[in-house]
Design an enzyme around this catalytic site. Structure first.
Site, PDB file in Angstrom:
ATOM      1  N   TYR A 144       4.322 -24.393 -45.425  1.00 26.21           N
ATOM      2  CA  TYR A 144       3.432 -23.241 -45.294  1.00 26.21           C
ATOM      3  C   TYR A 144       2.131 -23.550 -46.028  1.00 26.21           C
ATOM      4  O   TYR A 144       2.156 -24.012 -47.168  1.00 26.21           O
ATOM      5  CB  TYR A 144       4.105 -22.009 -45.891  1.00 26.21           C
ATOM      6  CG  TYR A 144       3.285 -20.739 -45.875  1.00 26.21           C
ATOM      7  CD1 TYR A 144       2.829 -20.168 -47.065  1.00 26.21           C
ATOM      8  CD2 TYR A 144       2.985 -20.094 -44.677  1.00 26.21           C
ATOM      9  CE1 TYR A 144       2.088 -18.987 -47.053  1.00 26.21           C
ATOM     10  CE2 TYR A 144       2.249 -18.908 -44.660  1.00 26.21           C
ATOM     11  CZ  TYR A 144       1.805 -18.361 -45.855  1.00 26.21           C
ATOM     12  OH  TYR A 144       1.072 -17.199 -45.843  1.00 26.21           O
ATOM     13  N   ASP A 239      -1.243 -30.447 -49.883  1.00 22.42           N
ATOM     14  CA  ASP A 239      -1.322 -29.026 -50.234  1.00 22.42           C
ATOM     15  C   ASP A 239      -0.558 -28.843 -51.545  1.00 22.42           C
ATOM     16  O   ASP A 239       0.668 -28.734 -51.541  1.00 22.42           O
ATOM     17  CB  ASP A 239      -0.721 -28.172 -49.112  1.00 22.42           C
ATOM     18  CG  ASP A 239      -0.682 -26.701 -49.483  1.00 22.42           C
ATOM     19  OD1 ASP A 239      -0.340 -25.876 -48.599  1.00 22.42           O
ATOM     20  OD2 ASP A 239      -0.974 -26.368 -50.647  1.00 22.42           O
ATOM     21  N   LYS A 267      -2.880 -20.681 -57.128  1.00 20.10           N
ATOM     22  CA  LYS A 267      -1.883 -20.247 -58.110  1.00 20.10           C
ATOM     23  C   LYS A 267      -2.254 -20.626 -59.550  1.00 20.10           C
ATOM     24  O   LYS A 267      -3.121 -19.982 -60.159  1.00 20.10           O
ATOM     25  CB  LYS A 267      -0.505 -20.781 -57.698  1.00 20.10           C
ATOM     26  CG  LYS A 267      -0.065 -20.254 -56.301  1.00 20.10           C
ATOM     27  CD  LYS A 267       1.269 -20.784 -55.866  1.00 20.10           C
ATOM     28  CE  LYS A 267       1.531 -20.508 -54.401  1.00 20.10           C
ATOM     29  NZ  LYS A 267       2.014 -19.144 -54.133  1.00 20.10           N
TER      30      LYS A 267
HETATM   31  P1  KE4 Z   1      -2.220 -17.883 -50.840  1.00 22.19           P
HETATM   32  O1  KE4 Z   1      -3.201 -17.652 -49.709  1.00 22.19           O
HETATM   33  O2  KE4 Z   1      -1.003 -16.981 -50.731  1.00 22.19           O
HETATM   34  O3  KE4 Z   1      -2.877 -17.851 -52.219  1.00 22.19           O
HETATM   35  O4  KE4 Z   1      -1.679 -19.409 -50.706  1.00 22.19           O
HETATM   36  C1  KE4 Z   1      -1.150 -19.838 -49.475  1.00 22.19           C
HETATM   37  C2  KE4 Z   1      -0.244 -21.025 -49.738  1.00 22.19           C
HETATM   38  C3  KE4 Z   1      -0.698 -22.293 -49.421  1.00 22.19           C
HETATM   39  N1  KE4 Z   1       0.070 -23.386 -49.641  1.00 22.19           N
HETATM   40  C4  KE4 Z   1       1.309 -23.264 -50.181  1.00 22.19           C
HETATM   41  C5  KE4 Z   1       2.128 -24.506 -50.415  1.00 22.19           C
HETATM   42  C6  KE4 Z   1       1.821 -21.994 -50.529  1.00 22.19           C
HETATM   43  O5  KE4 Z   1       3.065 -21.885 -51.050  1.00 22.19           O
HETATM   44  C7  KE4 Z   1       1.034 -20.847 -50.314  1.00 22.19           C
HETATM   45  C8  KE4 Z   1       1.515 -19.448 -50.637  1.00 22.19           C
HETATM   46  N2  KE4 Z   1       2.840 -19.355 -51.143  1.00 22.19           N
HETATM   47  C9  KE4 Z   1       3.507 -18.086 -50.888  1.00 22.19           C
HETATM   48  C10 KE4 Z   1       4.961 -18.241 -51.343  1.00 22.19           C
HETATM   49  N3  KE4 Z   1       5.730 -18.967 -50.395  1.00 22.19           N
HETATM   50  C11 KE4 Z   1       2.806 -16.956 -51.578  1.00 22.19           C
HETATM   51  C12 KE4 Z   1       3.579 -15.658 -51.611  1.00 22.19           C
HETATM   52  C13 KE4 Z   1       3.101 -14.695 -50.564  1.00 22.19           C
HETATM   53  O6  KE4 Z   1       2.835 -15.090 -49.400  1.00 22.19           O
HETATM   54  O7  KE4 Z   1       3.011 -13.505 -50.930  1.00 22.19           O
END
Ligand code: KE4
Length: 425
Positions: A144, A239, A267
């Site tokens: 993701y 990523d 994060k």
């Molecule tokens: P954000 O747009 O949520 O800040 O980051 C996207 C993203 C990009 N790359 C990786 C590897 C990620 O895990 C994420 C976001 N992680 C999720 C948890 N699986 C955030 C939690 C959510 O979607 O509320």
């Protein structure tokens, strides 16, 4: 545990917020029941709206590596806020954190700040396409990279939980430029590159996958991707939104000794405030506006408040690099003791752990890609999740998420967690 307040807050929230939450995975859809509304947090603990206390293994999905309400971060935010929160102009803080990242991540010459991991990955792919003049990208099923259209093609996070491998609203025109390979399977990547020779701008990968649960790269996988990308003249994008500044100062790249062409952060880099970033060598980053033709922008990108939180967080991690060894020991010992507790109950399971990331899969294992992650017993996971919640242990509300440990965990949190697993039926 009593959840009346959370329950009524959730009912009310659904009137004005779609699904009552601002991010789908928080809604507990894949584990059932209603989400718990949190009121405050400190160190390794969350306190919910009903006054219940939990040991937190999500830590805001990664950012709170030093624990919640970490004093130096809070102090930095307070001091900066008194001078204003955002000016829409350059500030020295942005240069300070950029220089710090360049000193922590060896191959990075330049970094562009944005406001989320999604924005970081979306922008990095645009830069890769602009720099190479090619249009296709390769991602891995189950990984993701945020919710921009090019990635919602069998995304491995919330979307999988909802059983919609590609979200409505993503056009076929967009989807055709995203190719899907299998994680930990170099042959699938190689065949995809050969079948699309000269058309692929980038391979984007989570160097340690965290959106199928935690899945480490098999030996040789990352090195193989590096070799394939170089051979086919394709950019390798790591990523590291989850793994960056969490697995080591230089993230997974340093941990595994593999250098990507571009890297995405999120994060931890924001210290709990909205920050994402993408970075790499000057040769590529200089193609970004205003120094180059690839457009990318953001009103709040690099705002002083978020930069001060990120700078406080990264500075402490840079000054205390032993923290990564401590976190890795915490993760390893916790994984071992949870496994022992589950074996005592004859619960079939597989635990994956890399540093301060881990996940418990209720299947025979090994769990090394999306298909093997999906083989987990989701019904049993629901029961485990709610059992742990009742014991005051807050796990990610999905079998497809990784745990994120913080530096405030101790013998008390460890024993409380292992005891809770020991009483799982
Ligand atoms: P954000 O747009 O949520 O800040 O980051 C996207 C993203 C990009 N790359 C990786 C590897 C990620 O895990 C994420 C976001 N992680 C999720 C948890 N699986 C955030 C939690 C959510 O979607 O509320």
């Amino acid at each position: 545990m009593r959840y009346e307040r959370s329950s009524s807050l959730f009912i009310n929230a659904q009137n004005s917020i779609p699904g009552g939450v601002n991010s789908p995975v928080r809604a507990f859809k894949s584990v059932g029941g209603h989400p718990i509304f949190m009121r405050s947090a400190k160190g390794a603990y969350l306190i919910d709206a009903d006054g219940n206390t939990y040991v937190d293994y999500i830590n805001s999905w990664g950012p709170q590596i030093l624990g919640h309400a970490h004093a130096p971060v809070i102090e930095a935010i307070k001091k900066t806020a008194e001078k204003g929160t955002s000016f829409g102009t350059p500030t020295e803080l942005e240069t300070q954190i950029a220089e710090l990242v360049c000193s922590m991540v060896p191959y990075v010459d330049q970094i562009r700040m944005v406001n989320s991991g999604t924005e970081a990955c979306m922008s990095a792919i645009r830069l890769a396409r602009g720099y190479t003049g090619k249009e296709k990208i390769i991602k891995f099923a189950g990984c993701y990279h945020g919710h921009s259209d090019s990635f919602l093609i069998q995304a491995g996070s919330g979307a999988v939980t909802f059983g919609t491998p590609s979200s409505p609203g993503v056009t076929q025109g967009t989807a055709k430029d995203t190719l899907l390979a299998r994680y930990n399977d170099l042959a699938s990547t190689s065949s995809m590159l050969e079948a699309n020779e000269g058309e692929v701008a980038a391979i984007i990968v989570e160097p340690v996958a965290g959106n199928m649960g935690c899945i480490p790269p098999q030996p040789g996988f990352l090195k193989g991707l590096r070799t394939l990308a170089t051979k086919h003249n394709v950019l390798l994008v790591f990523d590291e939104v989850m793994t960056g500044f969490r697995l080591s100062e230089g993230g997974a790249s340093t941990l595994y000794g593999i250098t990507p062409d571009l890297v995405c952060f999120g994060k931890v880099i924001g210290g709990g405030l909205p920050v994402g970033a993408f970075a790499g060598p000057r040769e590529i980053m200089s193609h970004l506006a205003p120094s180059g033709p690839v457009y990318q922008a953001g009103t709040l990108s690099g705002n002083p408040l978020a930069m001060s939180a990120g700078l406080a967080m990264l500075s402490e991690l840079h000054e205390k690099p032993k923290i990564y060894d401590q976190l890795a020991v915490l993760g390893r010992v916790l994984a071992q003791d949870i496994s022992t507790a589950l074996n005592e109950r004859s619960v079939v399971h597989q635990i994956n752990q890399v540093g301060s990331m881990l996940s418990v899969h209720l299947c025979e294992g090994p769990v090394k890609d999306f298909d093997s992650a999906k083989a987990g017993d989701n019904e049993r996971f629901k029961a485990l999740f709610h059992h742990m919640l009742s014991q005051g242990i807050y796990l990610p509300p999905s079998a497809y998420e990784s745990w994120f440990l913080c530096a405030c965990l101790d013998d008390s949190t460890h024993n409380r967690t292992v005891e809770a697993f020991r009483s799982f039926r």
